[in-house]
Design a protein around this motif. Structure first.
Motif, PDB file in Angstrom:
ATOM      1  N   THR A 164      -4.142   5.266   1.188  1.00 25.14           N
ATOM      2  CA  THR A 164      -4.080   6.229   2.295  1.00 25.14           C
ATOM      3  C   THR A 164      -5.327   7.109   2.362  1.00 25.14           C
ATOM      4  OG1 THR A 164      -3.055   7.924   0.907  1.00 25.14           O
ATOM      5  CG2 THR A 164      -1.570   6.393   2.069  1.00 25.14           C
ATOM      6  N   GLU A 183     -11.410  -0.557  -0.483  1.00 28.29           N
ATOM      7  CA  GLU A 183     -10.050  -0.968  -0.103  1.00 28.29           C
ATOM      8  C   GLU A 183     -10.143  -2.406   0.417  1.00 28.29           C
ATOM      9  OE1 GLU A 183      -6.703   0.149  -0.098  1.00 28.29           O
ATOM     10  OE2 GLU A 183      -6.460  -1.814   0.819  1.00 28.29           O
ATOM     11  N   SER A 236       0.858  -1.183   0.000  1.00 29.64           N
ATOM     12  CA  SER A 236       0.000   0.000   0.000  1.00 29.64           C
ATOM     13  C   SER A 236       0.894   1.233   0.000  1.00 29.64           C
ATOM     14  CB  SER A 236      -0.940   0.009   1.210  1.00 29.64           C
ATOM     15  OG  SER A 236      -1.955   0.968   0.997  1.00 29.64           O
TER      16      SER A 236
END
Ligand SMILES: C[S@@+](CC[C@H](N)C(=O)[O-])C[C@H]1O[C@@H](n2cnc3c(N)ncnc32)[C@H](O)[C@@H]1O
Length: 396
Positions: free
Chosen positions: A138, A158, A108
């Motif tokens: 993020t 996500e 990530s």
């Protein structure tokens, strides 16, 4: 001792500088996205991150926090046009005592702002549209869209629970409340459909069929495609009924592959020295790593991977292995060029050579000469036009 910077004021200055730089470089083209870059506090989304160390040897990542580098340098790095890593190997970082990390795969990050902005500009959004984002990460790109379109217009998926939780907190602290979903973005999110736009900030091996159903006719899907050998670049598809088609961009931006589609850990069986049939090779292994021919090799052998090693203390051979069809091609140097030994269900090197030859016959064009058509049943990449030479994408 130098005085500590005032974070909000310094960050606002650095955001203006970042926006000006992105505009000068041609990525930022509209006042609306400029306003978003100038408003969204990237430092809230990457309060701590990792950067690649400059030290020679094995790739190592070092932690960057206000404590490790000082507030001023931390802010300067946050607002530079760089991708910063925030997770490796799917594991959360112990920020109470962060250590350098090596032998790990980033899972990530906060993407390079110029790439995020360039994609948002390409997405061609207008007030009143709704957007589905795949790969919240993020939350920085999500926040830019919330600023531009309003939180109620943005849904973001996500796959990693911890990453999603941190993004949710950072978004909320910055005043953005989009619909955040934890799950596999390949399924989309039916509750918010139909979407006017879909943007993915992780790479996929194909276009998930759910996306074709959840983006309205006339809507846009913007994603990078990638294989296990390399990225295929960025494609912009226009949805028409139950299929979509469009063109690749000129350059070949790359994102980390969707977690569920990562290559299997094992490369598969390495063939023995007497296995397979030999012939002279028209092309050597360099076609796998050169930019245009590498794209063709990825299309021709979508389930393959390769590595090079010396055989029996002799010259270096390149092994191309496809664990899905149990096929192999081994390239070895000869006095006059290359010899290939192939075996298994697919003649991998025949397919690679045929694709590279086709590309050369068409004048070795850039990826902008390629497009794709995706429907629920078939996904093909074509050269020149939908009636041109075609290569299917893997179905999973
Ligand atoms: C490059 S990061 C995203 C960057 C983000 N847009 C930003 O601005 O910070 C890619 C993200 O995609 C997520 N991801 C990977 N596979 C996914 C999937 N199948 N569905 C949704 N998210 C996925 C990863 O966990 C990772 O957080």
């Amino acid at each position: 001792m130098a005085s500590e910077p005032d974070v909000p004021t310094t960050a606002a200055d650095l955001r203006r500088q970042l926006a000006a730089g992105l505009e000068t470089d041609g990525w930022l083209r509209s006042p609306e996205w400029r306003a978003a870059v100038e408003a969204v506090p990237r430092h809230r989304f990457i309060p701590r991150f990792y950067r690649e160390s400059q030290a020679p040897g094995v790739t190592t990542w070092e932690p960057v926090t206000p404590e490790t580098v000082g507030k001023e340098d931390w802010l300067r790095l946050v607002y530079s046009d760089e991708t910063w890593m925030t997770q490796f190997d799917g594991r959360d970082i112990d920020w109470a005592d962060p250590k350098p990390i090596s032998n790990a795969v980033p899972t990530s990050s906060s993407t390079l702002p110029s790439l995020v902005i360039r994609m948002l500009e390409d997405l061609d959004v207008h007030a009143g549209m709704n957007v589905l984002e795949i790969g919240t990460g993020t939350g920085y790109s999500t926040a830019l869209m919330c600023h531009r379109l309003g939180s109620e217009a943005v849904t973001s998926i996500e796959t990693d629970e911890g990453v999603a939780r941190r993004a949710r907190e950072a978004l909320a602290r910055s005043g953005y409340l989009p619909d955040l979903v934890v799950g596999d973005g390949r399924a989309g999110h039916l509750d918010g459909a139909p979407y006017d736009r879909l943007i993915a900030t992780c790479g996929f091996r194909n276009i998930p069929p759910a996306w074709l159903e959840q983006v309205r006719p006339g809507g846009v899907i913007l994603t990078t495609l990638r294989g296990w050998m390399r990225s295929l670049g960025l494609i912009k598809l226009i949805v028409t009924g139950d299929s979509a088609s469009g063109w690749f961009s000129e350059d070949e931006p790359s994102f980390m592959i969707a977690r569920q589609q990562d290559a299997p850990e094992s490369l598969g069986m390495v063939p023995g020295p007497d296995e397979g049939t030999k012939r002279k090779a028209e092309y050597g292994p360099k076609v796998l790593t050169s930019s245009g021919s590498g794209f063709m090799a990825q299309l021709a052998a979508p389930d393959a991977r390769f590595f090079s090693m010396p055989v029996d203390g002799g010259p270096v051979s390149t092994f191309v292995l496809d664990g899905v069809t149990d096929s192999f091609a081994v390239l070895a140097p000869t006095d006059s060029g290359w010899e290939v030994r192939q075996g298994g269900r697919r003649r991998l090197w025949d397919a690679v050579e045929s694709a590279v030859a086709t590309w050369e016959e068409h004048g070795s064009p850039s990826t902008a000469a390629f497009g794709m058509t995706a429907s629920r049943d078939a996904q093909v990449i074509w050269l020149g036009s939908p009636n041109g030479p075609q290569w299917p994408l893997p179905s999973s």
